[in-house]
Design a protein around this motif. Structure first.
Motif, mmCIF file in Angstrom:
data_model
loop_
_atom_site.group_PDB
_atom_site.id
_atom_site.type_symbol
_atom_site.label_atom_id
_atom_site.label_comp_id
_atom_site.label_asym_id
_atom_site.label_seq_id
_atom_site.Cartn_x
_atom_site.Cartn_y
_atom_site.Cartn_z
ATOM 1 N N ALA A 130 11.393 -11.051 -0.536
ATOM 2 C CA ALA A 130 12.413 -10.019 -0.357
ATOM 3 C C ALA A 130 11.757 -8.645 -0.463
ATOM 4 O O ALA A 130 10.616 -8.513 -0.896
ATOM 5 C CB ALA A 130 13.506 -10.172 -1.413
ATOM 6 N N PHE A 131 12.497 -7.601 -0.083
ATOM 7 C CA PHE A 131 11.948 -6.255 -0.248
ATOM 8 C C PHE A 131 12.228 -5.796 -1.677
ATOM 9 O O PHE A 131 13.348 -5.942 -2.168
ATOM 10 C CB PHE A 131 12.569 -5.272 0.744
ATOM 11 N N PRO A 132 11.227 -5.248 -2.370
ATOM 12 C CA PRO A 132 11.424 -4.839 -3.767
ATOM 13 C C PRO A 132 12.512 -3.775 -3.900
ATOM 14 O O PRO A 132 12.572 -2.832 -3.108
ATOM 15 C CB PRO A 132 10.060 -4.264 -4.163
ATOM 16 N N ASP A 133 13.354 -3.937 -4.908
ATOM 17 C CA ASP A 133 14.405 -2.960 -5.188
ATOM 18 C C ASP A 133 13.813 -1.845 -6.040
ATOM 19 O O ASP A 133 13.693 -1.972 -7.258
ATOM 20 C CB ASP A 133 15.572 -3.633 -5.912
ATOM 21 N N ILE A 134 13.427 -0.749 -5.387
ATOM 22 C CA ILE A 134 12.811 0.372 -6.102
ATOM 23 C C ILE A 134 13.651 1.642 -5.969
ATOM 24 O O ILE A 134 13.147 2.751 -6.132
ATOM 25 C CB ILE A 134 11.371 0.632 -5.607
ATOM 26 N N GLN A 135 14.935 1.464 -5.703
ATOM 27 C CA GLN A 135 15.819 2.623 -5.616
ATOM 28 C C GLN A 135 16.109 3.146 -7.016
ATOM 29 O O GLN A 135 16.596 2.417 -7.884
ATOM 30 C CB GLN A 135 17.125 2.252 -4.925
ATOM 31 N N CYS A 173 15.095 5.721 -15.050
ATOM 32 C CA CYS A 173 15.312 5.844 -13.601
ATOM 33 C C CYS A 173 16.003 4.638 -12.980
ATOM 34 O O CYS A 173 16.360 4.669 -11.798
ATOM 35 C CB CYS A 173 13.993 6.123 -12.885
ATOM 36 N N GLY A 174 16.165 3.552 -13.745
ATOM 37 C CA GLY A 174 16.924 2.419 -13.245
ATOM 38 C C GLY A 174 16.127 1.370 -12.504
ATOM 39 O O GLY A 174 16.712 0.423 -11.960
ATOM 40 N N VAL A 175 14.788 1.488 -12.475
ATOM 41 C CA VAL A 175 13.965 0.519 -11.753
ATOM 42 C C VAL A 175 13.269 -0.412 -12.739
ATOM 43 O O VAL A 175 12.566 0.040 -13.646
ATOM 44 C CB VAL A 175 12.911 1.218 -10.869
ATOM 45 N N ASP A 176 13.473 -1.710 -12.559
ATOM 46 C CA ASP A 176 12.784 -2.744 -13.330
ATOM 47 C C ASP A 176 11.524 -3.115 -12.549
ATOM 48 O O ASP A 176 11.593 -3.793 -11.523
ATOM 49 C CB ASP A 176 13.706 -3.951 -13.502
ATOM 50 N N MET A 177 10.358 -2.663 -13.026
ATOM 51 C CA MET A 177 9.118 -2.859 -12.277
ATOM 52 C C MET A 177 8.721 -4.328 -12.172
ATOM 53 O O MET A 177 8.112 -4.747 -11.189
ATOM 54 C CB MET A 177 7.988 -2.039 -12.900
ATOM 55 N N PHE A 178 9.052 -5.121 -13.184
ATOM 56 C CA PHE A 178 8.742 -6.549 -13.126
ATOM 57 C C PHE A 178 9.572 -7.240 -12.042
ATOM 58 O O PHE A 178 9.043 -7.948 -11.186
ATOM 59 C CB PHE A 178 9.007 -7.212 -14.480
ATOM 60 N N THR A 179 10.881 -7.023 -12.086
ATOM 61 C CA THR A 179 11.759 -7.661 -11.101
ATOM 62 C C THR A 179 11.427 -7.199 -9.690
ATOM 63 O O THR A 179 11.402 -8.006 -8.749
ATOM 64 C CB THR A 179 13.231 -7.361 -11.431
ATOM 65 N N ALA A 180 11.160 -5.903 -9.519
ATOM 66 C CA ALA A 180 10.832 -5.391 -8.186
ATOM 67 C C ALA A 180 9.581 -6.072 -7.632
ATOM 68 O O ALA A 180 9.537 -6.469 -6.460
ATOM 69 C CB ALA A 180 10.641 -3.878 -8.242
ATOM 70 N N THR A 181 8.552 -6.224 -8.472
ATOM 71 C CA THR A 181 7.327 -6.892 -8.030
ATOM 72 C C THR A 181 7.597 -8.345 -7.672
ATOM 73 O O THR A 181 7.139 -8.848 -6.637
ATOM 74 C CB THR A 181 6.258 -6.810 -9.130
ATOM 75 N N GLY A 214 0.775 -1.232 0.000
ATOM 76 C CA GLY A 214 0.000 0.000 0.000
ATOM 77 C C GLY A 214 0.804 1.278 0.000
ATOM 78 O O GLY A 214 0.234 2.376 0.042
ATOM 79 N N GLN A 215 2.131 1.180 -0.059
ATOM 80 C CA GLN A 215 2.987 2.364 -0.147
ATOM 81 C C GLN A 215 3.364 2.573 -1.616
ATOM 82 O O GLN A 215 3.875 1.657 -2.261
ATOM 83 C CB GLN A 215 4.237 2.189 0.711
ATOM 84 N N HIS A 216 3.131 3.781 -2.129
ATOM 85 C CA HIS A 216 3.259 4.039 -3.558
ATOM 86 C C HIS A 216 4.495 4.889 -3.855
ATOM 87 O O HIS A 216 4.709 5.931 -3.221
ATOM 88 C CB HIS A 216 2.011 4.754 -4.074
ATOM 89 N N THR A 217 5.281 4.447 -4.822
ATOM 90 C CA THR A 217 6.465 5.182 -5.261
ATOM 91 C C THR A 217 6.287 5.581 -6.717
ATOM 92 O O THR A 217 6.107 4.718 -7.585
ATOM 93 C CB THR A 217 7.737 4.325 -5.118
ATOM 94 N N ILE A 218 6.302 6.879 -6.994
ATOM 95 C CA ILE A 218 6.212 7.371 -8.370
ATOM 96 C C ILE A 218 7.593 7.265 -9.010
ATOM 97 O O ILE A 218 8.564 7.856 -8.530
ATOM 98 C CB ILE A 218 5.724 8.828 -8.416
ATOM 99 N N LEU A 219 7.679 6.524 -10.097
ATOM 100 C CA LEU A 219 8.957 6.327 -10.777
ATOM 101 C C LEU A 219 9.168 7.323 -11.912
ATOM 102 O O LEU A 219 10.313 7.642 -12.248
ATOM 103 C CB LEU A 219 9.037 4.904 -11.331
ATOM 104 N N GLY A 220 8.086 7.792 -12.506
ATOM 105 C CA GLY A 220 8.250 8.729 -13.609
ATOM 106 C C GLY A 220 6.921 9.217 -14.142
ATOM 107 O O GLY A 220 5.878 8.589 -13.940
ATOM 108 N N VAL A 221 6.969 10.362 -14.814
ATOM 109 C CA VAL A 221 5.816 10.921 -15.514
ATOM 110 C C VAL A 221 6.198 11.019 -16.987
ATOM 111 O O VAL A 221 7.251 11.559 -17.333
ATOM 112 C CB VAL A 221 5.419 12.295 -14.949
ATOM 113 N N THR A 222 5.336 10.480 -17.847
ATOM 114 C CA THR A 222 5.655 10.283 -19.257
ATOM 115 C C THR A 222 4.756 11.134 -20.143
ATOM 116 O O THR A 222 3.528 11.058 -20.032
ATOM 117 C CB THR A 222 5.460 8.793 -19.632
#
Length: 407
Positions: free
Chosen positions: A312-317, A297-305, A209-217
């Motif tokens: 594990a904790f998703p890598d969303i850095q 931005c360097g985040v792979d949304m598939f791998t993080a999910t 339930g915590q949301h991280t905005i990765l980009g606006v396109t």
């Protein structure tokens, strides 16, 4: 070993799931399964993603050996994945946010009830109801399937004379019927007030339930009549204060619908009164926007999910502040006579992919939906403007000669 059931997907996603240590069961329709997929997945069930029998079948398999998580990254697998999560009580996105975003009428009613900026709308059951809505809010209006995707059957209407042909086209279009028949037995239609302003999409990932905005396109479309998307670039060129307002709206919306796990893709128009949500999806954006996000931005949304589903904790850095852009080929109606410049375009600075889907002898036309486009070039750069410059330079190197068809 944790066991994952994936509804839909494709080869590169299966590879990512296995890299996260899963025993992987895939549900996918036969024509979208490759030989390589059998070498990657531990089990493949050949079935359309939306067939309701899939939920019963997975429940039976679960009784024999329990699954730990379920996921879908494709529009027409989302509902079954949520139904499996609800029935089995395993880790995965719940059904609430999926139902709200798959049905635009329900989504708009939810937004109105929760004070989230929206667009005047009505779910309509006849051409007469479309006309009544337009008379109430004013022309022009948009009508489209309540749960469509990919610019499918989106109609901008200026007068009563246009209503019946557009309404019937939505009801009769075999693509519309085929794509949504598993989710909803009837083809619902929504009418919305047409609003103007720059359109963007917001790429985000959520966990617990915590949301991280990765980009606006930023988005480019063909405009009226079909509004087919022809290009995207990120980061958006909108002013910072507008970007901040868009991000706040997106987080408020995702929280309100109860989106818990995984990516989201929200489409927003910045109107004269501020940002309003056009539609949202509990998956990544199409048109390789997921790859653009990783490039920028360097985040792979598939791998993080998948990391989160594995325990594990998703890598969303976000490790990059670069740009990415994609442009689709625009061709006139006719027969493709020749194609040249592909190798040169592919070697052009910044080009990541050059995927042209037509060949000599093919019939081409102005696309009516995203599936009818003729291919694309994807490029990156140190910034958004540089990525756009790179993709346009490469696109200019491709020449497609099209001859007019005889009447």
């Amino acid at each position: 070993m944790r066991r994952l059931i994936m509804i839909g997907g494709w080869t590169e996603i299966y590879v990512k799931a296995k890299a996260c240590g899963f025993h992987l069961t895939v549900v996918q329709q036969k024509e979208d399964i490759t030989f390589e997929d059998f070498l990657i997945a531990d089990q493949i069930i050949s079935s359309p993603m939306g067939e309701k029998v899939v939920v019963d079948l997975v429940e039976t398999l679960h009784r024999r050996e329990a699954y730990h998580a379920v996921v879908s990254f494709q529009e027409f697998g989302l509902l079954n994945a949520a139904l499996i999560q609800e029935r089995l009580g395993i880790l995965g996105n719940p059904i609430g946010p999926v139902l709200l975003t798959r049905d635009k009428g329900h989504m708009r009613a939810h937004m109105k009830a929760n004070g989230i900026p929206s667009i005047p709308f009505a779910t309509v059951n006849s051409p007469e109801e479309v006309i009544a809505f337009a008379q109430q809010c004013g022309w022009p209006i948009i009508i489209k399937p309540v749960n469509g995707a990919g610019s499918l059957q989106v109609h901008k209407l200026f007068s009563e004379d246009e209503v019946v042909p557009a309404y019937n086209a939505i009801k009769q279009d075999f693509l519309t019927t085929d794509l949504i028949k598993y989710d909803f037995p009837d083809i619902g239609i929504i009418a919305e007030k047409f609003i103007e302003g720059p359109e963007v999409s917001v790429e985000a990932i959520s966990w617990d339930g915590q949301h991280t905005i990765l980009g606006v396109t930023d988005k480019i479309t063909t405009g009226y009549p079909g509004f087919v998307e022809t290009g995207h670039s990120m980061p958006s060129a909108l002013a910072p204060e507008k970007i901040d307002a868009i991000k706040r709206l997106t987080i408020s919306f995702l929280t309100s619908i109860g989106h818990l796990y995984g990516p989201s893709h929200s489409e927003i128009i910045f109107s004269e009164t501020g940002p309003v949500i056009v539609e949202s999806h509990t998956r990544t954006g199409g048109d390789r926007i997921f790859e653009m996000t990783e490039l920028a931005c360097g985040v792979d949304m598939f791998t993080a999910t998948l990391q989160g589903l594995s325990g594990a904790f998703p890598d969303i850095q976000m490790t990059k502040t670069n740009g990415a852009a994609i442009r689709y080929l625009s061709l006139p109606t006719g027969r493709v006579k020749s194609i040249s410049g592909l190798d040169t375009a592919h070697q052009s600075p910044g080009v990541v992919r050059c995927d042209i889907t037509v060949k000599a002898g093919d019939i081409c036309k102005r696309p009516q939906n995203s599936d009818e486009r003729a291919g694309y070039i994807l490029a990156n750069g140190d910034s958004g403007p540089q990525a756009i410059e790179n993709v346009m330079r490469a696109l200019a190197k491709v020449t497609v000669e099209v001859e007019r068809l005889n009447a």
